[in-house]
Enzyme design. Structure first.
Site, mmCIF file in Angstrom:
data_model
loop_
_atom_site.group_PDB
_atom_site.id
_atom_site.type_symbol
_atom_site.label_atom_id
_atom_site.label_comp_id
_atom_site.label_asym_id
_atom_site.label_seq_id
_atom_site.Cartn_x
_atom_site.Cartn_y
_atom_site.Cartn_z
ATOM 1 N N GLU A 98 -59.438 4.360 15.162
ATOM 2 C CA GLU A 98 -58.366 5.346 15.119
ATOM 3 C C GLU A 98 -58.314 6.120 16.441
ATOM 4 O O GLU A 98 -59.360 6.579 16.915
ATOM 5 C CB GLU A 98 -58.582 6.339 13.973
ATOM 6 C CG GLU A 98 -57.373 7.230 13.755
ATOM 7 C CD GLU A 98 -57.564 8.223 12.619
ATOM 8 O OE1 GLU A 98 -56.563 8.584 11.982
ATOM 9 O OE2 GLU A 98 -58.716 8.633 12.365
ATOM 10 N N ALA A 114 -66.884 11.680 12.507
ATOM 11 C CA ALA A 114 -66.924 10.716 11.414
ATOM 12 C C ALA A 114 -65.549 10.081 11.287
ATOM 13 O O ALA A 114 -64.548 10.648 11.726
ATOM 14 C CB ALA A 114 -67.331 11.387 10.107
ATOM 15 N N MET A 115 -65.502 8.901 10.675
ATOM 16 C CA MET A 115 -64.252 8.155 10.560
ATOM 17 C C MET A 115 -64.159 7.510 9.189
ATOM 18 O O MET A 115 -65.125 6.939 8.695
ATOM 19 C CB MET A 115 -64.180 7.099 11.667
ATOM 20 C CG MET A 115 -62.996 6.160 11.577
ATOM 21 S SD MET A 115 -61.419 7.066 11.681
ATOM 22 C CE MET A 115 -60.329 5.836 10.955
ATOM 23 N N ASN A 134 -62.993 4.817 7.699
ATOM 24 C CA ASN A 134 -62.751 3.408 7.422
ATOM 25 C C ASN A 134 -62.872 3.141 5.923
ATOM 26 O O ASN A 134 -63.835 3.564 5.285
ATOM 27 C CB ASN A 134 -63.773 2.548 8.172
ATOM 28 C CG ASN A 134 -63.961 3.001 9.594
ATOM 29 O OD1 ASN A 134 -63.061 2.922 10.405
ATOM 30 N ND2 ASN A 134 -65.148 3.503 9.898
ATOM 31 N N HIS A 172 -64.791 15.262 3.325
ATOM 32 C CA HIS A 172 -63.576 15.048 4.114
ATOM 33 C C HIS A 172 -63.262 13.562 4.218
ATOM 34 O O HIS A 172 -62.144 13.120 3.930
ATOM 35 C CB HIS A 172 -63.773 15.667 5.501
ATOM 36 C CG HIS A 172 -62.590 15.530 6.409
ATOM 37 N ND1 HIS A 172 -61.740 16.570 6.693
ATOM 38 C CD2 HIS A 172 -62.115 14.467 7.125
ATOM 39 C CE1 HIS A 172 -60.800 16.171 7.533
ATOM 40 N NE2 HIS A 172 -61.006 14.890 7.807
ATOM 41 N N GLU A 173 -64.246 12.785 4.648
ATOM 42 C CA GLU A 173 -63.996 11.357 4.863
ATOM 43 C C GLU A 173 -63.729 10.623 3.550
ATOM 44 O O GLU A 173 -62.950 9.669 3.516
ATOM 45 C CB GLU A 173 -65.174 10.718 5.596
ATOM 46 C CG GLU A 173 -65.511 11.356 6.934
ATOM 47 C CD GLU A 173 -64.323 11.457 7.876
ATOM 48 O OE1 GLU A 173 -63.432 10.579 7.839
ATOM 49 O OE2 GLU A 173 -64.268 12.431 8.655
ATOM 50 N N HIS A 210 -60.195 11.019 2.487
ATOM 51 C CA HIS A 210 -59.325 10.088 3.214
ATOM 52 C C HIS A 210 -59.180 8.748 2.503
ATOM 53 O O HIS A 210 -58.211 8.025 2.754
ATOM 54 C CB HIS A 210 -59.902 9.823 4.604
ATOM 55 C CG HIS A 210 -59.497 10.809 5.647
ATOM 56 N ND1 HIS A 210 -58.188 11.176 5.885
ATOM 57 C CD2 HIS A 210 -60.236 11.500 6.562
ATOM 58 C CE1 HIS A 210 -58.144 12.036 6.886
ATOM 59 N NE2 HIS A 210 -59.372 12.262 7.306
ATOM 60 N N GLU A 244 -55.106 14.358 7.881
ATOM 61 C CA GLU A 244 -56.160 15.296 8.268
ATOM 62 C C GLU A 244 -56.071 16.648 7.577
ATOM 63 O O GLU A 244 -57.089 17.231 7.201
ATOM 64 C CB GLU A 244 -56.160 15.468 9.792
ATOM 65 C CG GLU A 244 -56.392 14.166 10.560
ATOM 66 C CD GLU A 244 -57.712 13.488 10.211
ATOM 67 O OE1 GLU A 244 -58.570 14.113 9.560
ATOM 68 O OE2 GLU A 244 -57.881 12.319 10.596
#
Length: 931
Positions: free
Chosen positions: A212, A349-350, A352, A384-385, A388, A407
């Site tokens: 991203e 952090a992401m 995926n 948070h992640e 998502h 976000e």
């Protein structure tokens, strides 16, 4: 709970049924194109399972449902109102990717077969690509005929045409490409991180991906935009002794006879390319089943052991909670969170899908170094992640202008879920700090609306800011309160079910909220998401009669650099209010322009009760005096919000400096921990802001007098029965009072530094980084060299990075310069070096930025490509405003126009500082004189 090797083949009826459920509950949903998403053996089990009521229906006592599977024949051209940099002639349905990484050569080869549909005659299929080379490409038609393709050059907008010698007619094709790419040293595309093995201390290497916003194209030529959703089959040829991780479980692992194995992962749901993930390394996996049946796991460097348990148990709580809240089951059979050593200057952090990536410092709980604040962050970031996985992964914004749909909502949901499971952490109080961060950016002319115009992918990275995250969260919190919590939740459930596996715009969300009964939400939401800036509610009068207060309000606009302009011609918003006296329930109103309201009681009236409104409130001096007098009786949330709000108004010149500072002084030393921490943070900021030594000394004495007793009550050492809030407050008091020269703190730091010299475990525990910060700031040469030695000796990547970063904090300029020079060597890790530089520049801006400028290319290589110019702008903005402005303007002249936005924001802030610093210091000094 057991360790489970993620490379274990995906077999067994339970997981096959879970996979079937992930694709839809109705029996017909398992037919047609959806069957291609199951392995052959699993497909047979899934068909049988679909006929069982236990798999095909939801228990009567819950409203949670599986996300509806995407329609089998929903392949259509990209909708015309969604931005794209690709021709609208084709869209992908499925990717089959095989990669072969060479970890030593830092390169990889790949083959991809893209099932796609062409909608109109064309001479080329254009894909996204970045830093890839191509060795062959062709199209295979449904009848088996082939069309040779010739790759063109990769354009500046990171697209590449694959040209045909004949017209490509509409229809279904498979596009096959052989290609090669590079493994990067920073978190962009496929990247490597080197770190010490936790068991042996030897250097080892692992691979991870970060896609991203525009970096899947560094890994595979693709339709790398969020609206081009497809399913993915990923396979990799990897060393046989390493663990490979991706979005889905492993379906097979075949030894190749040469020390490698071919690992194949199950097919993903339909998703955007930026959510694809691949990791490889000497990992271990701790896993457990959540109550909803999802297998959750923490993948971490071998030797991490119990450090993964805190995050794992949190993840097992969060997933079922989100299932219930969103009314849609998590649709994948597993959810991993993968720990990577090091850090990034762009992200922590992401999300995926099914394979969250988080830097180790915010995921693993190491009792040697993890603080209470970090434990909060571990839970918070993971919340948070995980949010998502619904907001962003299941339902994705159509283009990056609606990034806030990802976000802002993940930020809002993380606070809600963390508060749900840990109400003792006072998590909701954290929203005040987020609101202030957003308003600090939003009050400048260089701000942008929440829904912003992103014309091309080169500008995407600048969209990841406090407006998308913190303003997004603040506005959502306000809208939830306005609509009502139940109505808001019901609207989100409608939104999730209606748009699962597809893309949306903000209007789709407002439609769902209105459908759930949120009358009038769309108009308020439109104001706050499409208009930039901060509303200002001014109290023009208040009278008390018959036990009630009649208060007159006027809505305007708050600005830092356009005060006269917005006073004369302000924007207008429909502003939700909660008017209350003291800590009572209050009355909700919607302010448009001017209005008067009658509030029960004659005490201090708080206009933004509960602090959920995104606006500033300017009280009359008389009303503010009442608020200060009643301060101890107000709710902690209102105390915190009023303190931050009035300080901002005073520093911006809307009221005398003393008024905001008097609100700060009204905070009792017995205040709730988050408020007390914020108060001492403000005192330290003011201490640093002052230039007059006498005024600084007086403010430091005031801070010690009022807050040292609270520190002594908490003690210098962590206690087994510490609450998280008290532990965080202790940390803040040590740091802030120590930085202001508190003798007791400095004496304790000297004692601990001496102990550390003889025993590397002397600081082990939750306060280790706190005391390192104090020691490093005041370090002499011997202590500085001790920290450097310890950085090289530890087998913990997080601990090593902490020691190295601390080296840059030295007040001694010669030592700070040594830290800068050290950052450009191979001694610290490639990802922590940028942190060293940033810390050193903060303490020595003139010398530090001169070093950055002289070594710009080398410094830039230490930062992710997506964040390089933002990082350089942050370094240039440190120091005196005049110097910072000159440095920023020089930087602006030497970067692409797409990066001007972040620099323009910094220039605006420095120009504001230049115009206002003298007034602010004079007012602050005058107030300090009264202490």
């Amino acid at each position: 709970m057991t360790f489970v090797d993620v490379n274990r083949p995906f077999v067994g009826t339970e997981l096959c049924v879970a996979r079937a459920r992930a694709l839809g509950r109705a029996q017909d949903s398992y037919k047609g194109n959806l069957m291609r998403n199951l392995t052959p053996r699993c497909a047979i089990i899934a068909l049988a399972a679909a006929s069982l009521s236990a798999c095909a229906s939801v228990p009567a006592e819950t409203t949670v449902a599986a996300a509806p599977a995407p329609a089998a024949d929903a392949v259509t051209p990209l909708r015309s109102d969604v931005v794209t940099e690709l021709p609208r002639v084709a869209t992908p349905r499925h990717y089959s990717i095989i990669v072969n990484p060479d970890m030593d050569a830092m390169a990889f080869t790949g083959n991809v077969a893209i099932d796609l549909t062409v909608f109109e005659p064309t001479q080329a299929i254009t894909l996204n690509a970045n830093n890839l080379t191509f060795s062959s490409a062709k199209l295979v038609a449904a009848d088996g005929s082939t069309i040779a393709l010739t790759p063109g050059s990769i354009a500046d907008n990171l697209t590449v045409p694959f040209n045909a010698a004949q017209t490509i007619e509409p229809g279904d094709y498979r596009m096959e490409i052989a290609y090669a790419g590079e493994i990067n040293t920073q978190a962009s595309g496929l990247f490597a991180l080197d770190y010490p093995d936790k068991r042996t201390g030897e250097d080892v290497r692992a691979l991870f991906t970060q896609f991203e916003a525009p970096d899947a194209r560094r890994f595979v030529p693709s339709f790398d935009e969020p609206s081009y959703k497809a399913t993915f089959d990923l396979a990799a040829v990897v060393p046989a002794d390493l663990m490979a991780v991706s979005n889905m479980p492993v379906v097979s692992s075949e030894e190749q006879g040469d020390g490698t194995k071919l690992v194949r992962f199950d097919t993903t749901p339909k998703m955007s390319s930026y959510l694809l993930y691949f990791g490889l390394g000497d990992f271990e996996r701790m896993a457990m089943k959540a109550s909803d049946g999802t297998e959750v796991g923490i993948v971490s460097p071998a030797g991490s052991g119990e450090q993964a348990r805190f995050a794992l148990e949190g993840l097992a709580q969060i997933v079922p909670y989100y299932n219930d809240y969103f009314g849609v089951d998590y649709p994948l059979p597993k959810l991993d969170n993968i720990a990577g050593p090091g850090s990034s200057q762009f992200f922590s952090a992401m999300e995926n899908w099914g394979a969250i990536f988080t830097f180790e410092r915010l995921l693993l709980d190491d009792p040697k170094i993890t603080s209470a604040a970090t434990r909060r962050a571990i839970y918070d970031v993971q919340s948070h992640e995980t949010a998502h996985q619904w907001f962003g992964d299941l339902v994705t914004m159509g283009w990056w202008d609606d990034l806030w749909l990802n976000e802002g909502f993940a930020s809002w949901m993380q606070t809600k879920s963390t508060d749900h499971f840990h109400p003792e952490w006072d998590q909701l109080m954290q929203r005040i700090g987020g609101r202030e961060a957003a308003m600090g950016m939003d009050a400048f002319a260089t701000t942008h609306p929440i829904v912003q115009e992103i014309e091309d992918v080169s500008a995407v990275e600048q969209a990841f800011d406090a407006i998308a995250y913190q303003k997004g969260e603040a506005v959502i919190s306000m809208l939830e309160a306005y609509a009502g919590e139940d109505t808001w939740r019901d609207g989100l459930r409608i939104y999730m079910k209606k748009h699962a596996y597809s893309n949306t715009k903000s209007a789709d969300l407002w439609s769902a909220i209105e459908q759930a009964g949120g009358t009038g939400v769309s108009e308020v939401a439109y104001d706050f998401t499409t208009k930039p800036g901060v509303p200002l509610v001014t109290v023009t009068g208040a009278t008390c009669e018959g036990g009630n207060t009649t208060i007159s309000l006027k809505q305007g606009e708050f600005s830092l650099d356009r005060k006269a302009e917005v006073t004369a011609d302000p924007q207008s918003w429909r502003v939700p209010l909660l008017l209350r006296t003291g800590a009572d329930g209050g009355m909700r109103e919607l302010l448009e322009g001017t209005a008067s309201y009658t509030v029960p009681g004659c005490g201090a009236v708080v206009v933004n009760g509960g602090q959920l409104g995104y606006f500033r409130t300017l009280y009359t001096p008389e009303m503010l005096d009442k608020i200060i007098a009643a301060f101890p009786t107000l709710a902690p949330m209102d105390q915190y919000g009023l303190m931050r709000d009035n300080l901002a108004l005073s520093f911006a010149g809307y009221q005398p400096m003393g008024e905001g500072l008097d609100v700060l002084a009204a905070v009792p030393t017995s205040a709730e921990g988050v408020l007390a921490e914020s108060t001492t943070n403000r005192l330290y900021e003011f201490y640093e802001f002052l230039e007059d030594d006498a005024a600084k000394a007086k403010l430091a004495a005031y801070a010690t007098k009022h807050w040292q007793p609270r520190l002594m009550e908490l003690g210098f050492e962590a206690k087994a029965d510490d609450s998280v809030v008290n532990a965080e407050l202790r940390d803040s008091l040590i740091r802030n009072l120590g930085a202001m020269g508190d003798p007791s703190v400095l004496a304790e730091a000297d004692r601990l530094a001496a102990a550390l010299a003889n025993d590397p475990t002397a600081l082990d525990g939750p306060l280790k980084q706190t005391w390192l910060a104090v020691i490093a700031r005041n370090a002499d040469a011997d202590q500085w060299n001790m920290l450097r030695r310890l950085a090289n000796e530890t087998t913990s990547a997080v601990e090593s990075d902490s020691y190295f970063t601390a080296l840059g904090a030295a007040k001694d300029e010669a030592l700070a310069k040594q830290a800068l020079e050290l950052a450009l060597t191979d001694e610290p890790s490639k990802t922590v070096a940028a942190n060293i530089i940033s810390v050193a520049v903060s303490g020595h801006p003139e010398m530090g930025y001169a070093f950055v400028k002289a070594n710009r290319d080398a410094v830039a290589e230490l930062v992710d490509p997506s964040g390089r110019n933002a990082y350089l702008a942050r370094q240039a903005a440190k120091g005196a405003p005049e110097q910072a402005i000159a440095q920023l303007e020089e930087l602006r002249a030497n970067v692409p126009a797409s990066d001007h936005g972040v620099i323009d924001k910094a220039i605006a802030q420095e120009k504001y500082s230049l115009a206002n610093t003298a007034r602010q210091r004079e007012g602050l000094s005058a107030w300090v004189d009264t202490l």
